[in-house]
Write a protein that holds these residues in place. Structure first.
Motif, mmCIF file in Angstrom:
data_model
loop_
_atom_site.group_PDB
_atom_site.id
_atom_site.type_symbol
_atom_site.label_atom_id
_atom_site.label_comp_id
_atom_site.label_asym_id
_atom_site.label_seq_id
_atom_site.Cartn_x
_atom_site.Cartn_y
_atom_site.Cartn_z
ATOM 1 N N PRO A 1 0.828 -1.204 0.000
ATOM 2 C CA PRO A 1 0.000 0.000 0.000
ATOM 3 C C PRO A 1 0.864 1.255 0.000
ATOM 4 N N LEU A 2 0.465 2.223 -0.784
ATOM 5 C CA LEU A 2 1.129 3.523 -0.785
ATOM 6 C C LEU A 2 0.272 4.481 0.042
ATOM 7 N N PRO A 3 0.859 5.496 0.656
ATOM 8 C CA PRO A 3 0.087 6.412 1.503
ATOM 9 C C PRO A 3 -0.663 7.461 0.679
ATOM 10 N N ILE A 4 -1.322 7.013 -0.377
ATOM 11 C CA ILE A 4 -2.043 7.909 -1.267
ATOM 12 C C ILE A 4 -3.511 7.495 -1.292
ATOM 13 N N TYR A 5 -4.375 8.409 -0.887
ATOM 14 C CA TYR A 5 -5.812 8.186 -0.895
ATOM 15 C C TYR A 5 -6.456 9.262 -1.750
ATOM 16 N N CYS A 6 -7.534 8.911 -2.421
ATOM 17 C CA CYS A 6 -8.199 9.875 -3.280
ATOM 18 C C CYS A 6 -9.692 9.559 -3.342
ATOM 19 N N HIS A 7 -10.484 10.589 -3.284
ATOM 20 C CA HIS A 7 -11.926 10.417 -3.435
ATOM 21 C C HIS A 7 -12.331 10.508 -4.897
ATOM 22 N N GLY A 8 -11.371 10.680 -5.781
ATOM 23 C CA GLY A 8 -11.629 10.769 -7.209
ATOM 24 C C GLY A 8 -11.673 9.389 -7.848
ATOM 25 N N ASN A 9 -11.379 9.366 -9.126
ATOM 26 C CA ASN A 9 -11.404 8.091 -9.851
ATOM 27 C C ASN A 9 -10.036 7.411 -9.801
ATOM 28 N N GLU A 10 -9.954 6.232 -10.414
ATOM 29 C CA GLU A 10 -8.721 5.445 -10.383
ATOM 30 C C GLU A 10 -7.556 6.188 -11.033
ATOM 31 N N ASN A 11 -7.788 6.813 -12.181
ATOM 32 C CA ASN A 11 -6.706 7.536 -12.869
ATOM 33 C C ASN A 11 -6.157 8.662 -12.016
ATOM 34 N N GLN A 12 -7.028 9.378 -11.329
ATOM 35 C CA GLN A 12 -6.590 10.477 -10.477
ATOM 36 C C GLN A 12 -5.746 9.953 -9.314
ATOM 37 N N THR A 13 -6.139 8.839 -8.750
ATOM 38 C CA THR A 13 -5.397 8.239 -7.644
ATOM 39 C C THR A 13 -4.009 7.804 -8.116
ATOM 40 N N ILE A 14 -3.939 7.179 -9.278
ATOM 41 C CA ILE A 14 -2.658 6.732 -9.824
ATOM 42 C C ILE A 14 -1.765 7.924 -10.149
ATOM 43 N N GLN A 15 -2.330 8.996 -10.692
ATOM 44 C CA GLN A 15 -1.546 10.199 -10.989
ATOM 45 C C GLN A 15 -0.950 10.786 -9.719
ATOM 46 N N LYS A 16 -1.738 10.821 -8.645
ATOM 47 C CA LYS A 16 -1.227 11.328 -7.372
ATOM 48 C C LYS A 16 -0.107 10.428 -6.845
ATOM 49 N N ALA A 17 -0.259 9.121 -7.010
ATOM 50 C CA ALA A 17 0.771 8.181 -6.558
ATOM 51 C C ALA A 17 2.063 8.374 -7.348
ATOM 52 N N VAL A 18 1.957 8.524 -8.656
ATOM 53 C CA VAL A 18 3.140 8.743 -9.489
ATOM 54 C C VAL A 18 3.845 10.033 -9.072
ATOM 55 N N TYR A 19 3.087 11.089 -8.859
ATOM 56 C CA TYR A 19 3.671 12.360 -8.434
ATOM 57 C C TYR A 19 4.399 12.193 -7.100
ATOM 58 N N TRP A 20 3.746 11.516 -6.148
ATOM 59 C CA TRP A 20 4.352 11.298 -4.830
ATOM 60 C C TRP A 20 5.628 10.481 -4.956
ATOM 61 N N LEU A 21 5.604 9.407 -5.750
ATOM 62 C CA LEU A 21 6.792 8.570 -5.923
ATOM 63 C C LEU A 21 7.927 9.338 -6.589
ATOM 64 N N LYS A 22 7.607 10.163 -7.585
ATOM 65 C CA LYS A 22 8.649 10.969 -8.238
ATOM 66 C C LYS A 22 9.275 11.934 -7.241
ATOM 67 N N THR A 23 8.464 12.521 -6.390
ATOM 68 C CA THR A 23 8.973 13.427 -5.362
ATOM 69 C C THR A 23 9.913 12.685 -4.413
ATOM 70 N N ALA B 1 11.561 9.887 -5.127
ATOM 71 C CA ALA B 1 12.738 9.428 -5.867
ATOM 72 C C ALA B 1 13.759 10.559 -6.046
ATOM 73 N N LEU B 2 13.282 11.781 -6.106
ATOM 74 C CA LEU B 2 14.185 12.913 -6.304
ATOM 75 C C LEU B 2 14.708 13.491 -4.993
ATOM 76 N N SER B 3 14.169 12.994 -3.885
ATOM 77 C CA SER B 3 14.606 13.509 -2.592
ATOM 78 C C SER B 3 16.021 13.021 -2.290
ATOM 79 N N LYS B 4 16.675 13.712 -1.380
ATOM 80 C CA LYS B 4 18.037 13.349 -0.998
ATOM 81 C C LYS B 4 18.033 11.936 -0.435
ATOM 82 N N PRO B 5 18.805 11.019 -1.025
ATOM 83 C CA PRO B 5 18.840 9.655 -0.511
ATOM 84 C C PRO B 5 19.336 9.628 0.938
ATOM 85 N N GLN B 6 18.581 8.951 1.758
ATOM 86 C CA GLN B 6 18.972 8.772 3.149
ATOM 87 C C GLN B 6 19.011 7.272 3.412
#
Length: 90
Positions: free
Chosen positions: A55-77, A79-84
């Motif tokens: 499970p990813l910490p992404i919840y959405c009251h929208g449709n499936e595509n909107q939820t996946i878009q939010k997840a991709v955005y979160w994962l990209k953020t 992935a670009l963060s300083k590796p710890q």
């Protein structure tokens, strides 16, 4: 047509930090499952993003595509963060 890497929990767990894990998850197919968020007395249905059974910490009251878009955005953020380095388990 997109081809996705099959999610493997052992590969995921072996990655050294959160940025590497997020980068790995971006190569896998993201899906959704119905989730329930409790709002006072009423329950409002929503979707939660998943990669495989993870499970990813992404919840959405929208449709499936909107939820996946939010997840991709979160994962990209992530992935670009300083590796710890994650704390080593004893």
């Amino acid at each position: 047509m997109c081809t996705y890497q099959i999610f493997d929990q052992n590969t995921y767990n072996a990655l050294p930090n959160l940025a590497a894990k997020a980068e790995y998850l971006l190569k896998c197919q993201i899906g959704t499952k119905e989730a329930v968020n409790c709002k006072s007395v009423e329950f409002e249905p929503s979707l939660q993003a998943f990669v495989g059974e993870l499970p990813l910490p992404i919840y959405c009251h929208g449709n499936e595509n909107q939820t996946i878009q939010k997840a991709v955005y979160w994962l990209k953020t992530q992935a670009l963060s300083k590796p710890q380095q994650q704390p080593q388990r004893v």
